[in-house]
Write a protein that holds these residues in place. Structure first.
Motif, mmCIF file in Angstrom:
data_model
loop_
_atom_site.group_PDB
_atom_site.id
_atom_site.type_symbol
_atom_site.label_atom_id
_atom_site.label_comp_id
_atom_site.label_asym_id
_atom_site.label_seq_id
_atom_site.Cartn_x
_atom_site.Cartn_y
_atom_site.Cartn_z
ATOM 1 N N ARG A 34 0.838 -1.198 0.000
ATOM 2 C CA ARG A 34 0.000 0.000 0.000
ATOM 3 C C ARG A 34 0.874 1.250 0.000
ATOM 4 O O ARG A 34 1.863 1.332 0.723
ATOM 5 N N LEU A 35 0.473 2.233 -0.810
ATOM 6 C CA LEU A 35 1.134 3.530 -0.846
ATOM 7 C C LEU A 35 0.103 4.600 -0.514
ATOM 8 O O LEU A 35 -0.959 4.664 -1.143
ATOM 9 N N LEU A 36 0.409 5.440 0.481
ATOM 10 C CA LEU A 36 -0.476 6.522 0.899
ATOM 11 C C LEU A 36 0.232 7.864 0.760
ATOM 12 O O LEU A 36 1.458 7.963 0.938
ATOM 13 N N TYR A 37 -0.568 8.888 0.464
ATOM 14 C CA TYR A 37 -0.049 10.253 0.402
ATOM 15 C C TYR A 37 -1.012 11.175 1.143
ATOM 16 O O TYR A 37 -2.234 11.095 0.940
ATOM 17 N N GLU A 38 -0.477 12.018 2.021
ATOM 18 C CA GLU A 38 -1.280 12.996 2.756
ATOM 19 C C GLU A 38 -0.660 14.378 2.586
ATOM 20 O O GLU A 38 0.555 14.545 2.670
ATOM 21 N N ARG A 39 -1.528 15.362 2.366
ATOM 22 C CA ARG A 39 -1.071 16.739 2.202
ATOM 23 C C ARG A 39 -1.826 17.650 3.164
ATOM 24 O O ARG A 39 -3.013 17.439 3.419
ATOM 25 N N ASP A 40 -1.119 18.627 3.704
ATOM 26 C CA ASP A 40 -1.709 19.629 4.607
ATOM 27 C C ASP A 40 -2.400 18.968 5.789
ATOM 28 O O ASP A 40 -3.549 19.285 6.132
ATOM 29 N N GLY A 41 -1.696 18.041 6.430
ATOM 30 C CA GLY A 41 -2.227 17.422 7.627
ATOM 31 C C GLY A 41 -3.455 16.566 7.415
ATOM 32 O O GLY A 41 -4.247 16.364 8.343
ATOM 33 N N GLY A 42 -3.653 16.048 6.220
ATOM 34 C CA GLY A 42 -4.784 15.185 5.940
ATOM 35 C C GLY A 42 -5.907 15.855 5.189
ATOM 36 O O GLY A 42 -6.967 15.242 4.981
ATOM 37 N N ALA A 43 -5.711 17.117 4.758
ATOM 38 C CA ALA A 43 -6.748 17.786 3.968
ATOM 39 C C ALA A 43 -7.005 17.035 2.666
ATOM 40 O O ALA A 43 -8.135 17.003 2.167
#
Length: 406
Positions: free
Chosen positions: A212-221
């Motif tokens: 699994r590959l995850l990406y989060e930006r701006d604290g989960g926005a």
């Protein structure tokens, strides 16, 4: 499946005793747990017990502990007691138990877990056991298959698991990789894989990998994810008479996830494509098929206590036969006396409307209504008439649940 109320009571007493002991000792062990009780009422088909008459057979109890041996080495485990209709009888089971060694620290964090660990699938699989972390009382079933008896198989697997996190100016990247060891599957998992409860013999997981590959930006926005799973199974029948002949199945699955969050509003969608390659099992079972589904959910937080959501789900057992008519006809050609399956057994679509109220940070009360077309993801164990051509295609399900975490 025989229910075990005694097992639930013993587990509840032990859970409470350990919590009190930990609170008094204040030791190095982190101890947490959860308790939830549900009520379901349905029309047409049963879900987790005799829900057409009203069912309280959805009870979940869990206790987890984490012990830091050194700053980089930890031990963690969770035991869960789950009663869910004819699928689970409440006997405690080990959800996960592993040794966790952290390899790196700083802007890049990595580690390895050895033992039974949670399988990273989509957004919710690692926390699905805790009711307060789910996007509703019942998870979106096409992604997080649970009603068919696959919960234990999807929750945790024995093997080697690694995880990595990269913190950059553009956001957080996370990569998870797991390798499973061969094992014999639980009875309810076997029935789900073989799509029948009448098969004798044993089904084994011969190999399994998950990434699994995850990406989060701006604290989960903004959250984006992709999960790939590869599973290989082998079936060996028991003594005659045989419902199924020896067979093997290869399953390759891709799950894509996306979520957009604001202070009050969240929009979430996930989709899955599963490619199944069965070989053997008897006549008319060879050949690949593609199973697929998705859901869209909008959640609105009125304040810090109240929230509501609307969700739409679609699922097909075979995308080349979305109405299920061909699969129903082919099953009838197998010539099994007294057996048959209606087209609604090969798809399931539904609308869900729900609300949640948190009177305190530890308590969560939920209510939701499902309008359902199809039964592909509906528990066969609670509806044995499905295998004899029974069941109702269009039906409704109402659910209530109270949850407490500590």
């Amino acid at each position: 499946m025989k229910r075990s109320g005694k097992g639930i009571c013993i587990f509840l007493v032990a859970l409470w005793g350990l919590w009190v002991a930990q609170a008094q000792a204040g030791g190095p062990v982190e101890l947490h747990g959860f308790i939830s009780q549900g009520y379901l009422y349905s029309s047409g088909n049963d879900y987790y017990g005799p829900s057409r008459d009203g069912s309280f057979e959805l009870t979940e109890l869990g206790l987890n502990a984490r012990y830091m041996v050194t700053p980089s080495l930890a031990l963690a485990a969770q035991v869960v007691s789950r009663r869910a209709g004819e699928l689970y009888d409440g006997d405690p089971r080990l959800d996960y138990g592993f040794v966790d060694y952290r390899l790196l620290d700083g802007s890049v964090i990595g580690g390895v877990r050895l033992g039974r660990a949670k399988i990273p699938i989509g957004f919710y699989n690692e926390t699905r056991d805790v009711a307060t972390t789910r996007p509703g009382i019942l998870l979106p079933q096409t992604i997080y298959v649970e009603g068919l008896g696959l919960r234990d198989f999807y929750t945790g697997v024995d093997g080697l698991h690694t995880y990595w996190q990269w913190f950059t100016d553009r956001g957080l990247f996370q990569f998870d990789l797991g390798l499973a060891v061969p094992t014999t599957m639980q009875d309810e998992t076997q029935a789900a894989f073989l799509r029948t409860q009448d098969a004798s013999g044993k089904l084994r997981l011969t190999s399994g990998q998950n990434a699994r590959l995850l990406y989060e930006r701006d604290g989960g926005a903004l959250r984006l994810g992709a999960t790939y799973s590869r599973v290989r199974t082998e079936y060996r029948p028991g003594d005659p008479p045989r419902t199924l002949e020896p067979g093997e199945t290869a399953v390759d699955a891709l799950v894509l996830s996306a979520e957009w969050n604001r202070e009050r509003l969240s929009l979430t969608t996930e989709g899955v494509i599963r490619r199944l390659h069965p070989k053997g099992y008897g006549p008319l079972t060879d050949g690949a098929l593609t199973e697929a589904g998705y859901y869209l959910q909008g959640t609105y937080r009125f304040n810090h206590q109240w929230e509501g959501f609307v969700r739409h789900e679609q699922h097909w057992n075979d995308t080349s036969d979305r109405s299920g008519t061909r699969q129903s006809r082919e099953f009838g050609l197998l010539g099994i006396p007294g057996a048959g399956r209606e087209p609604h057994r090969f798809y399931q679509h539904q609308w869900t409307v729900g609300a949640g109220w948190r009177p305190t940070p530890q308590w969560l009360l939920r209510a939701e209504w499902h309008h359902i077309d199809g039964t592909a993801l509906t528990p066969l164990a609670d509806n044995p008439e499905f295998d004899q051509g029974g069941g109702q295609a269009r039906w409704d399900l109402f659910a209530l649940q109270a949850s407490f975490t500590f």
